[in-house]
Structure formats: C-alpha cells, structure tokens
Design an enzyme around this catalytic site. Structure first.
Site, PDB file in Angstrom:
ATOM      1  N   HIS A   1      49.597   6.831  51.765  1.00 33.28           N
ATOM      2  CA  HIS A   1      49.904   5.057  51.163  1.00 33.28           C
ATOM      3  C   HIS A   1      48.899   4.921  50.536  1.00 33.28           C
ATOM      4  CE1 HIS A   1      50.233   1.814  53.699  1.00 33.28           C
ATOM      5  NE2 HIS A   1      51.105   1.159  52.959  1.00 33.28           N
TER       6      HIS A   1
ATOM      7  N   ASN B   1      50.041   0.257  48.886  1.00 34.29           N
ATOM      8  CA  ASN B   1      50.441  -0.679  48.796  1.00 34.29           C
ATOM      9  C   ASN B   1      49.789  -1.733  47.786  1.00 34.29           C
ATOM     10  OD1 ASN B   1      49.974  -3.789  50.730  1.00 34.29           O
ATOM     11  ND2 ASN B   1      50.046  -1.326  51.953  1.00 34.29           N
ATOM     12  N   THR B   2      49.789  -2.935  47.259  1.00 33.80           N
ATOM     13  CA  THR B   2      50.035  -3.717  46.684  1.00 33.80           C
ATOM     14  C   THR B   2      51.027  -5.053  46.548  1.00 33.80           C
ATOM     15  OG1 THR B   2      49.753  -2.785  45.072  1.00 33.80           O
ATOM     16  CG2 THR B   2      47.615  -2.880  45.616  1.00 33.80           C
TER      17      THR B   2
ATOM     18  N   HIS C   1      46.568   1.888  71.385  1.00 29.82           N
ATOM     19  CA  HIS C   1      46.901   2.779  72.734  1.00 29.82           C
ATOM     20  C   HIS C   1      46.248   4.503  72.657  1.00 29.82           C
ATOM     21  CE1 HIS C   1      50.213   3.219  69.719  1.00 29.82           C
ATOM     22  NE2 HIS C   1      50.807   4.341  70.317  1.00 29.82           N
TER      23      HIS C   1
END
Length: 268
Positions: free
Chosen positions: A106, A108-109, A168
């Site tokens: 993964h 992103n920028t 969790h």
C-alpha cells in the site's frame, strides 16, 4: 490557496500514476480497467483496476478535488476554523498479489490546501508468510528519510506502527513502513521532493519484489494463511483508515475509496 503549488503536485501524481500503470501491466499481459469519475463539488479522479494472474487485485487511483467540508469536519482538519474550503490532490495504490509469498503493498501521497497546506502519505507492506527482505526494506526506507531529515525515519516508522494497528486484535496489520501527515516545513520544495522520492521508492521496490517472488510456488495451506491475513486488512480499512473516512466525508467515488479492499478474505 496557491494554484501553482497545487498544479505542480497534481502533475507529479499524474506522472507517477502513468509510470506505475505501465510497470504493473508489463508484469503480465492484462491491462488496467480505467474509470473516470466526477466529484460532487469540483474536480474528480481516475480509478484504475487490475486483475491478473500475478496481481489478484490492484488499484492505482488519482484524484484532484475541491469543495467545502461538512460541518462535522470543521475544526478537525487544520485550517478550517474560519473557512471550510479545501483542495486536495493525491495518488493511492494498493496491490493484493495472488501469491502468498508476495506481500500486499500500500502506498499513497497527497497534498491538501485549506487556510493551511501540507503533504501526507507513506507506504507499508503486509506479508502473510515470513518475508526475508524485511530488514533490507526498512533499511532502504531509513536511507531515503535520512536524505531529508535524520528524525524522519524513527518518527514516521513509529507513526506507521501505531496507525496500522488493530486494537481489537492487539496486532499490527503488517510489518510497517513509514506514515506521515501535516508535513509543512519552511521549505515546500524539500517537502515535495520527499514526497516524490517516496513515490519513486515504492515504484521500484514493488516491481522488484513482485518480480523476485512471482515464480515461487505455494500450497493450499499457505493460500489459506493469506486469506486469513487479508481479513485483518479489511477490518483495518473499514474501521480505522483515515483515507476511507476522508473520502466518504468529502463525497468521493465509493468504488475508488474502497478499492483497497482485498478481492477475497477469510474469517475463522
């Protein structure tokens, strides 16, 4: 808001998107399915999806949008206390390989403008089986960060580890990487160069990793481990991912926002 800076950032994200598309298509014979979409206020984006024998599901998205934040976002986003207007441009990439030996990746920028301006983004990888290149991966990221600021790697690595964590489950989504937000130093050019270098690194590292591992065989048990790990990926993206929340809050394209979801996953 500086339209010149915004256009420079937008053009880079578009250039990187085109380079990634070519490289991922060259790994196999399949082509990306490309869909353009319009934002509800102004602007839009381009969603590119790939399904092949090597990349079970991949996506390369770019967007450049503007508008006004909803009342619920005012004050939560820097620079919105007096004016809720924003402009945002960026690129997001997710790769879910078919082989369980290749980690999901993964990246992103993005660049945002309100009454303030900043860059954000990063990259992380999620192996489901032991990943022999983990040490080298982090060493390369550290070298990249050190070219700009000696404090970046430890700070952004820690931010990544804390961000991509499933409370969790009491476990991390993957083996981390770097994550940063609100990057706005006194040198916009240096900040932008840092963002560019992360994009170049992800491009080179993702392609080389896939090439190195794509011929390695796997069995049903290893595939089952991958599907279970993907369930954690899905849980994080639906429960905690800030990009997902931002996209939904600003009226983005739902298919593009949920592009990062794995094609198949399994829960016990």
């Amino acid at each position: 808001m500086s339209s010149i800076k915004f256009d420079i950032a937008r053009e880079w994200f578009e250039k990187l998107r085109n380079q990634l598309i070519i490289s991922f298509e060259n790994l196999d014979t399949q082509k990306f399915i490309i869909t353009e979409w319009d934002h509800k206020s102004e602007g839009g984006g381009k969603m590119s999806k790939l399904k092949s024998s090597i990349i079970e599901k991949g996506g390369v998205n770019i967007s450049s949008v503007s508008g006004r934040f909803k009342d619920s976002m005012i004050g939560k986003v820097p620079g919105t206390e007096n004016d809720a207007s924003y402009k945002a441009t960026g690129i997001s990439v997710v790769l879910h390989p078919n082989s369980p030996h290749i980690p999901s990746m993964h990246f992103n920028t993005r660049y945002l403008q309100t009454e303030q301006e900043w860059f954000g983004g990063g990259m992380d990888i999620t192996p489901c089986l032991p990943f022999k290149d983990e040490i080298n991966y982090h060493l390369l990221l550290e070298r990249l960060c050190n070219k700009f600021d000696k404090s970046y790697y430890s700070k952004y690595k820690k931010w990544c580890e804390e961000y991509f964590y499933l409370p969790h489950r009491k476990e991390s989504r993957g083996i981390g990487g770097i994550f940063f937000d609100y990057l706005h130093s006194d040198d916009w050019g240096s900040d932008f160069e840092f963002v560019q270098e992360i994009g170049k690194f992800f491009h080179e590292y993702s392609v080389s990793t896939i090439k190195a591992l794509k011929e390695k065989s796997w069995d049903e048990e290893e595939k089952n481990i991958q599907l279970l790990k993907r369930s954690r990926y899905a849980e994080f993206n639906l429960l905690h991912d800030r990009g997902t929340r931002f996209g939904l809050e600003t009226g983005g394209n739902i298919d593009a926002i949920l592009m990062s979801m794995p094609p198949l996953a399994k829960w016990d």
